[in-house]
Design a protein around this motif. Structure first.
Motif, PDB file in Angstrom:
ATOM      1  N   ARG A  45      -3.441 -95.513  10.403  1.00  0.00           N
ATOM      2  CA  ARG A  45      -2.534 -96.611  10.748  1.00  0.00           C
ATOM      3  C   ARG A  45      -1.731 -96.280  11.990  1.00  0.00           C
ATOM      4  O   ARG A  45      -1.484 -95.129  12.297  1.00  0.00           O
ATOM      5  N   SER A  46      -1.263 -97.312  12.670  1.00  0.00           N
ATOM      6  CA  SER A  46      -0.481 -97.141  13.890  1.00  0.00           C
ATOM      7  C   SER A  46       0.963 -96.788  13.545  1.00  0.00           C
ATOM      8  O   SER A  46       1.589 -97.432  12.702  1.00  0.00           O
ATOM      9  N   ASP A  48       3.284 -97.172  15.622  1.00  0.00           N
ATOM     10  CA  ASP A  48       4.113 -98.090  16.418  1.00  0.00           C
ATOM     11  C   ASP A  48       4.993 -98.966  15.529  1.00  0.00           C
ATOM     12  O   ASP A  48       6.057 -99.411  15.943  1.00  0.00           O
ATOM     13  N   ASP A  49       4.557 -99.198  14.303  1.00  0.00           N
ATOM     14  CA  ASP A  49       5.342-100.014  13.359  1.00  0.00           C
ATOM     15  C   ASP A  49       6.722 -99.405  13.110  1.00  0.00           C
ATOM     16  O   ASP A  49       7.662-100.098  12.766  1.00  0.00           O
ATOM     17  N   SER A  65      -2.781 -89.947  17.034  1.00  0.00           N
ATOM     18  CA  SER A  65      -3.687 -91.093  16.900  1.00  0.00           C
ATOM     19  C   SER A  65      -3.187 -92.083  15.868  1.00  0.00           C
ATOM     20  O   SER A  65      -3.583 -93.237  15.892  1.00  0.00           O
ATOM     21  N   GLY A  66      -2.370 -91.644  14.940  1.00  0.00           N
ATOM     22  CA  GLY A  66      -1.881 -92.521  13.891  1.00  0.00           C
ATOM     23  C   GLY A  66      -1.428 -91.698  12.704  1.00  0.00           C
ATOM     24  O   GLY A  66      -1.245 -90.499  12.802  1.00  0.00           O
ATOM     25  N   TYR A  67      -1.298 -92.370  11.553  1.00  0.00           N
ATOM     26  CA  TYR A  67      -0.872 -91.675  10.349  1.00  0.00           C
ATOM     27  C   TYR A  67      -1.618 -92.230   9.142  1.00  0.00           C
ATOM     28  O   TYR A  67      -2.191 -93.310   9.191  1.00  0.00           O
TER      29      TYR A  67
END
Length: 69
Positions: A45-46, A48-49, A65-67
Motif C-alpha cells: 500500500r502507498s 502517501d495516505d 515502495s510502500g507498506y
C-alpha cells in the motif's frame, strides 16, 4: 569503529530470510528483493495516505515502495 550488523535469520510468511534487528525502530523494513521473493505477499500500500516520510537514525531520507499491514 565498524562492527558487524545486528542481523538475524527471520521467518516471514513461513519463508526464511536475513534481516536487520532494530529493537528501537517503529517500523520493520524489508528490502524489495525479500518482498518480491515471498510467494505469499500482502498488498503493498502507498504510505502517501499518511503523509509520512521515513528517515534513518542519522536523518537521511529513506526511499520506500510502500507498506503492508
Amino acid at each position: 569503529m565498524v562492527n558487524h550488523s545486528n542481523e538475524s535469520n527471520i521467518i516471514v510468511n513461513g519463508e526464511k530470510s536475513c534481516a536487520l534487528v532494530d529493537t528501537g525502530s517503529m517500523i520493520t523494513c524489508l528490502s524489495e528483493n525479500v518482498y518480491h521473493s515471498l510467494s505469499h505477499k500482502h498488498e503493498l500500500r502507498s504510505i502517501d495516505d499518511f503523509e509520512l516520510k521515513v528517515f534513518s537514525a542519522e536523518g537521511s531520507s529513506l526511499p520506500f515502495s510502500g507498506y503492508v499491514d
